[in-house]
Write a protein that holds these residues in place. Structure first.
Motif, PDB file in Angstrom:
ATOM      1  N   GLN A   1     -19.224  24.531  -5.713  1.00 55.87           N
ATOM      2  CA  GLN A   1     -20.504  24.530  -6.455  1.00 55.87           C
ATOM      3  C   GLN A   1     -21.631  25.184  -6.329  1.00 55.87           C
ATOM      4  OE1 GLN A   1     -20.916  22.112  -9.678  1.00 55.87           O
ATOM      5  NE2 GLN A   1     -22.150  23.889  -9.766  1.00 55.87           N
ATOM      6  N   ARG A   2     -22.002  25.180  -4.869  1.00 60.95           N
ATOM      7  CA  ARG A   2     -22.852  25.853  -4.092  1.00 60.95           C
ATOM      8  C   ARG A   2     -22.885  27.380  -4.584  1.00 60.95           C
ATOM      9  NH1 ARG A   2     -22.489  21.690  -0.399  1.00 60.95           N
ATOM     10  NH2 ARG A   2     -20.964  23.028   0.892  1.00 60.95           N
ATOM     11  N   ASN A   3     -21.409  27.830  -4.319  1.00 64.17           N
ATOM     12  CA  ASN A   3     -21.395  29.178  -4.694  1.00 64.17           C
ATOM     13  C   ASN A   3     -21.738  29.779  -6.197  1.00 64.17           C
ATOM     14  OD1 ASN A   3     -20.576  29.491  -1.865  1.00 64.17           O
ATOM     15  ND2 ASN A   3     -18.325  29.337  -2.365  1.00 64.17           N
TER      16      ASN A   3
ATOM     17  N   GLY B   1     -13.335  20.609 -14.572  1.00 67.34           N
ATOM     18  CA  GLY B   1     -11.604  19.898 -14.965  1.00 67.34           C
ATOM     19  C   GLY B   1     -11.161  19.220 -13.584  1.00 67.34           C
ATOM     20  N   VAL B   2     -11.380  20.189 -12.457  1.00 68.85           N
ATOM     21  CA  VAL B   2     -10.821  19.546 -11.223  1.00 68.85           C
ATOM     22  C   VAL B   2     -11.429  18.358 -10.809  1.00 68.85           C
ATOM     23  CG1 VAL B   2     -10.382  20.101  -8.912  1.00 68.85           C
ATOM     24  CG2 VAL B   2      -9.906  22.004 -10.765  1.00 68.85           C
TER      25      VAL B   2
ATOM     26  N   VAL C   1      -9.579  14.930 -10.147  1.00 70.79           N
ATOM     27  CA  VAL C   1      -9.605  13.918  -9.139  1.00 70.79           C
ATOM     28  C   VAL C   1      -9.936  12.500  -9.319  1.00 70.79           C
ATOM     29  CG1 VAL C   1     -11.065  13.521  -6.847  1.00 70.79           C
ATOM     30  CG2 VAL C   1     -10.411  15.987  -7.541  1.00 70.79           C
ATOM     31  N   LEU C   2     -11.141  12.307 -10.250  1.00 70.11           N
ATOM     32  CA  LEU C   2     -11.377  10.903 -10.764  1.00 70.11           C
ATOM     33  C   LEU C   2      -9.923  10.279 -11.219  1.00 70.11           C
ATOM     34  CD1 LEU C   2     -14.747  11.733 -12.114  1.00 70.11           C
ATOM     35  CD2 LEU C   2     -14.217  10.429 -10.027  1.00 70.11           C
TER      36      LEU C   2
ATOM     37  N   LEU D   1     -11.132  17.642  -0.315  1.00 66.15           N
ATOM     38  CA  LEU D   1     -11.255  18.300  -1.813  1.00 66.15           C
ATOM     39  C   LEU D   1     -12.647  18.339  -2.215  1.00 66.15           C
ATOM     40  CD1 LEU D   1     -10.205  19.772  -4.254  1.00 66.15           C
ATOM     41  CD2 LEU D   1      -9.708  17.522  -5.181  1.00 66.15           C
ATOM     42  N   ALA D   2     -13.367  17.200  -1.948  1.00 68.97           N
ATOM     43  CA  ALA D   2     -14.881  17.006  -2.473  1.00 68.97           C
ATOM     44  C   ALA D   2     -15.850  17.859  -1.705  1.00 68.97           C
ATOM     45  CB  ALA D   2     -15.196  15.441  -1.975  1.00 68.97           C
ATOM     46  N   GLN D   3     -15.330  18.044  -0.339  1.00 70.94           N
ATOM     47  CA  GLN D   3     -16.091  19.299   0.182  1.00 70.94           C
ATOM     48  C   GLN D   3     -15.994  20.496  -0.330  1.00 70.94           C
ATOM     49  OE1 GLN D   3     -14.946  18.597   4.382  1.00 70.94           O
ATOM     50  NE2 GLN D   3     -15.622  16.590   4.489  1.00 70.94           N
ATOM     51  N   ALA D   4     -14.558  20.975  -0.566  1.00 65.48           N
ATOM     52  CA  ALA D   4     -14.326  22.123  -1.047  1.00 65.48           C
ATOM     53  C   ALA D   4     -14.950  22.489  -2.423  1.00 65.48           C
ATOM     54  CB  ALA D   4     -12.832  22.546  -1.228  1.00 65.48           C
TER      55      ALA D   4
END
Length: 247
Positions: free
Chosen positions: A211-213, A100-101, A105-106, A203-206
């Motif tokens: 996502q990796r977590n 959703g986030v 952003v998009l 935000l993209a980095q976060a």
């Protein structure tokens, strides 16, 4: 039957012997047998229990891992499985929130490329409604406001906070990043940059890190499930196989 000392169990996982004793005290591993002189003696079942408990921690968290082991040792398998089910449900919810986030952003990026004055879709919440939506307390939302993460308007008649569509988006983002362990000042910086359309790179980095977590947690759940299955069957060889239950 193998016999082990607390130090033997501790050595495999880089723990202290006191940690092993604490896990026994808290019911995360079964009670040890004792020698005539009172020294603890551990066996294969204790090795399996400790491996299982430690595998459960990255999958479900320390508290939930402890409750799962307590339930297993109290022969309350359904209670243990309920805790596990809740963990999987939370992981799914986190994945859906993350998606959703990303969509938000998009949407934000798309809005920044359109002409100024584009009307915003009406979607507002009171502080109570937003708190219920996110399953947080109203005090938490006020803390986020104090940190500059949320900037709700005030109803001119009542003076109550009114959270619009952008506030809800920012709150969803803050909720996600808090679950990822980010401090409020970091979240405030990210949200303010997004709010001012100053760039979405932070935000993209976060989101990529979160996502990796989530992926790591999902894999940890698979490992924990394998460990727990082996441990339950070691404790109770009579546990039915899935196939026999369906038959």
């Amino acid at each position: 039957m193998i016999t082990l000392r607390p130090a033997d169990l501790a050595r495999e996982h880089g723990l202290s012997t006191q940690a092993v004793r604490n896990y026994e005290r808290d019911g995360f591993i079964p009670p040890a047998a004792r020698t005539e002189s009172g020294y603890r003696i551990y066996a294969e079942v204790h090795v399996a229990a400790l491996r299982t408990f430690l595998a459960l921690i990255p999958a479900y968290g320390h508290s939930a891992a402890g409750r799962i082991m307590n339930a297993v040792h109290q022969d309350e398998l359904d209670a243990a499985l309920t805790i596990i089910d809740r963990g999987h449900a939370q992981l799914l919810s986190d994945r859906e929130t993350l998606e959703g986030v990303r969509k938000a952003v998009l949407h934000l990026t798309g809005e920044s490329e359109t002409a100024p004055g584009r009307p915003e879709v009406r979607d507002s919440r009171t502080i109570g409604e937003l708190a219920r939506r996110l399953r947080v307390t109203q005090a938490t939302l006020r803390n986020w406001e104090g940190a500059g993460i949320l900037v709700p308007e005030r109803d001119p008649e009542t003076g109550y906070r009114v959270f619009g569509a952008s506030d809800i988006r920012d709150a969803e983002l803050a909720h996600l990043l808090r679950r990822g362990g980010y401090p409020l000042d970091h979240i405030s910086t990210v949200v303010q940059r997004i709010r001012t359309a100053g760039g979405t790179d932070p935000l993209a980095q976060a989101l990529n890190e979160w996502q990796r977590n989530l992926t790591a947690q999902g894999l940890a759940m698979l490992e924990a499930a394998t460990r727990l299955d082996r441990y339950v069957r070691l404790r109770n060889p009579g546990v039915a196989d899935v196939g026999s239950v369906r038959g």
